[in-house]
Design a protein around this motif. Structure first.
Motif, short mmCIF file in Angstrom:
data_model
loop_
_atom_site.label_atom_id
_atom_site.label_comp_id
_atom_site.label_asym_id
_atom_site.label_seq_id
_atom_site.Cartn_x
_atom_site.Cartn_y
_atom_site.Cartn_z
N VAL A 280 103.55 34.79 203.57
CA VAL A 280 104.45 33.83 204.38
C VAL A 280 103.20 33.27 205.46
O VAL A 280 102.91 34.01 206.25
CB VAL A 280 105.53 33.99 204.73
CG1 VAL A 280 106.24 32.98 205.54
CG2 VAL A 280 106.35 34.90 203.77
N VAL A 281 103.24 31.94 205.55
CA VAL A 281 102.32 31.47 206.31
C VAL A 281 103.12 30.25 207.21
O VAL A 281 103.60 29.33 206.52
CB VAL A 281 100.83 30.78 205.78
CG1 VAL A 281 99.91 30.33 206.90
CG2 VAL A 281 100.33 31.75 205.02
N SER A 282 103.16 30.25 208.39
CA SER A 282 103.81 29.27 209.12
C SER A 282 102.91 27.89 209.53
O SER A 282 101.86 28.38 209.80
CB SER A 282 104.17 29.76 210.69
OG SER A 282 104.78 28.85 211.49
N ASP A 283 103.42 26.94 208.99
CA ASP A 283 102.94 25.72 209.56
C ASP A 283 103.35 25.18 211.06
O ASP A 283 103.19 23.99 211.22
CB ASP A 283 103.33 24.55 208.43
CG ASP A 283 102.74 23.28 208.38
OD1 ASP A 283 101.36 23.11 208.71
OD2 ASP A 283 103.37 22.35 208.42
N GLY A 284 103.95 26.04 211.45
CA GLY A 284 104.46 25.43 213.06
C GLY A 284 106.02 25.06 212.78
O GLY A 284 106.86 25.69 212.00
N VAL A 285 106.60 24.43 213.78
CA VAL A 285 107.81 23.96 213.97
C VAL A 285 107.85 22.45 214.16
O VAL A 285 107.13 21.93 214.69
CB VAL A 285 108.60 24.67 215.08
CG1 VAL A 285 108.50 26.42 214.84
CG2 VAL A 285 108.04 24.51 216.54
N LEU A 286 109.17 22.18 213.73
CA LEU A 286 109.58 20.67 213.89
C LEU A 286 110.78 20.54 214.29
O LEU A 286 111.84 20.84 214.04
CB LEU A 286 109.94 20.52 212.15
CG LEU A 286 110.31 18.89 211.94
CD1 LEU A 286 109.16 17.90 212.30
CD2 LEU A 286 110.19 18.96 210.46
N PRO A 287 110.76 20.15 215.75
CA PRO A 287 112.06 20.07 216.61
C PRO A 287 112.52 18.65 216.04
O PRO A 287 112.22 17.60 215.76
CB PRO A 287 111.68 19.64 217.86
CG PRO A 287 109.94 19.73 217.81
CD PRO A 287 109.52 19.63 216.36
N PHE B 178 116.74 21.18 217.75
CA PHE B 178 116.76 22.43 216.87
C PHE B 178 115.39 22.57 216.46
O PHE B 178 115.01 21.59 215.54
CB PHE B 178 117.78 22.47 216.00
CG PHE B 178 117.85 23.76 215.03
CD1 PHE B 178 118.40 24.96 215.62
CD2 PHE B 178 117.21 23.84 213.92
CE1 PHE B 178 118.40 25.91 214.81
CE2 PHE B 178 117.18 24.86 213.15
CZ PHE B 178 117.79 26.23 213.52
N ASP B 179 114.57 23.70 216.65
CA ASP B 179 113.13 23.88 216.09
C ASP B 179 113.36 24.18 214.33
O ASP B 179 113.92 25.39 214.41
CB ASP B 179 112.38 24.78 216.90
CG ASP B 179 111.84 24.38 218.07
OD1 ASP B 179 111.92 22.85 218.45
OD2 ASP B 179 111.38 25.08 219.06
N TRP B 180 112.92 23.41 213.40
CA TRP B 180 113.04 23.84 212.34
C TRP B 180 111.76 24.57 211.93
O TRP B 180 110.56 23.95 212.24
CB TRP B 180 113.01 22.78 211.22
CG TRP B 180 114.30 21.85 211.29
CD1 TRP B 180 115.14 21.60 212.20
CD2 TRP B 180 114.78 21.34 210.17
NE1 TRP B 180 116.26 20.86 212.00
CE2 TRP B 180 116.03 20.58 210.55
CE3 TRP B 180 114.40 21.44 208.79
CZ2 TRP B 180 116.57 19.70 209.75
CZ3 TRP B 180 115.32 20.52 207.87
CH2 TRP B 180 116.31 19.74 208.41
N SER B 181 111.65 25.78 211.37
CA SER B 181 110.46 26.50 211.15
C SER B 181 109.82 25.80 209.85
O SER B 181 110.68 25.09 209.20
CB SER B 181 110.86 28.00 210.74
OG SER B 181 110.99 28.78 211.80
N LEU B 182 108.72 26.04 209.66
CA LEU B 182 107.98 25.45 208.37
C LEU B 182 107.29 26.73 207.86
O LEU B 182 106.11 26.84 208.26
CB LEU B 182 107.18 24.32 208.83
CG LEU B 182 107.87 23.20 209.31
CD1 LEU B 182 107.05 22.22 210.02
CD2 LEU B 182 108.39 22.26 208.14
N ASN B 183 107.86 27.02 206.77
CA ASN B 183 107.32 28.29 205.96
C ASN B 183 106.62 27.86 204.95
O ASN B 183 107.34 27.23 203.88
CB ASN B 183 108.20 29.42 205.85
CG ASN B 183 108.71 29.86 207.22
OD1 ASN B 183 108.02 30.26 208.07
ND2 ASN B 183 110.20 29.95 207.41
N VAL B 184 105.47 28.38 204.50
CA VAL B 184 104.73 28.06 203.25
C VAL B 184 104.50 29.33 202.64
O VAL B 184 104.14 30.19 203.64
CB VAL B 184 103.50 27.23 203.49
CG1 VAL B 184 102.55 27.04 202.66
CG2 VAL B 184 103.63 25.90 204.00
#
Ligand SMILES: [Zn+2]
Length: 305
Positions: free
Chosen positions: A33-40, A69-75
């Motif tokens: 699982v790699v995080s692409d960051g977060v999307l508020p 709300f910060d949405w995680s972005l998981n790839v």
């Protein structure tokens, strides 16, 4: 030396002290699982059919701020047999939307030692910008293999020919950005597309299956090997969806069907006890689902070092 979450120029490996990748093994299948960051995003996106007081109460109970709300972005990167499969591709860059904390995927794949040229297949759960944008970042296409196969459901490709945005509830600017990104993606990658109707086995034990709901061609990826199972749920499940599976997410094109898909999937995952990873659950988003009366409970995995 103080532990600061700041950059250390010239010192590879010390640039980010917050982890951005997490590995799991499912039988013979390697999963990263790699995080692409977060999307508020505005909190209304969590449930636009919900009473604002109920929404505020949920955020309060979760010790989260009330305004955004910060949405995680998981790839997810999967290795099975001789295939290396990227499941979704993060947000990429959209200068018009000012989302500087997202779009980290390529940098983080590089720091994990993953060569883009090693990727044989991409599976796209759907064609929203936060799942395809990473493929449109400058220079990425040139680093990908010329024989790269991109698997996406035929219903999804058809939908974006004339997408219906009448039931979504997105922040201003998003519908146009999503349409433009999907169009650009189709122009850039059309010759790489391998479309499936209901499901397709990309590699041994790696099956992508259409669910619909979030978008008409939205799909999930089921991994199964050696008695272990894991499902990557894409946008079928959000953080709020365990307590409130009937809340309509602002990005759902058919919210009623999306809620049915969510309940069906969570019920199934609770019954099998398999692991769940989803795009917008908090990183690393590895956990299991329990049933709790009429609702569900998210049971995060214990990190295994
Ligand atoms: Zn998404």
């Amino acid at each position: 030396m103080g532990l600061h979450n700041t950059s250390h120029p010239g010192k590879a490996g010390l640039e980010e002290l917050v982890p951005s990748r997490y590995a799991v093994r499912i039988g013979e299948i390697d999963v990263l699982v790699v995080s692409d960051g977060v999307l508020p995003l505005p909190t209304e996106m969590l449930g636009h059919n919900a009473d604002p007081a109920a929404r505020a109460a949920w955020l309060g109970d979760m010790f989260l701020p009330a305004d955004a709300f910060d949405w995680s972005l998981n790839v997810v990167l999967v290795r099975s047999g001789d295939r290396t499969i990227l499941i979704d591709a993060g947000l990429g860059l959209d200068p018009n939307l000012n989302l500087p904390r997202a779009g980290q995927l390529v940098k983080r794949l590089d720091s994990a030692g993953i060569d883009l040229a090693s990727v044989t297949d991409v599976v796209l759960t759907h064609l929203h910008m936060d799942h395809i944008g990473g493929l449109l970042v400058d220079g990425v296409k040139d680093r990908l293999r010329p024989d790269l196969q991109i698997h996406v459901s035929a219903a999804e490709v058809k939908f974006w020919e004339s997408p219906d945005f009448t039931h979504v509830h997105m922040p201003q600017g998003f519908p146009d950005a999503l349409k433009a990104t999907a169009k650009r993606f189709m122009e850039e990658y059309r010759s790489h597309l391998r479309q499936f109707d209901e499901q397709y086995e990309v590699a041994p034990g790696v099956v992508v299956r259409r669910t619909g709901g979030h978008t008409p061609g939205h799909s999930v990826v089921r991994l199964a090997s050696g008695g272990d199972r894991l499902t990557f749920a894409g946008d079928a499940v959000f953080a709020v969806g365990f307590d409130h599976p009937d809340w309509y997410n602002g990005f759902e094109h058919d919210p009623e069907e999306a809620a049915r898909v969510r309940v069906r999937l969570l019920t199934e995952l609770a019954a099998t006890g398999e692991q769940l990873v989803a795009t917008h659950l908090p990183f690393p988003s590895v956990g299991r689902v329990a049933v709790d009366g009429d609702v569900f409970r998210w049971v995060p995995a214990f990190w295994d070092y």
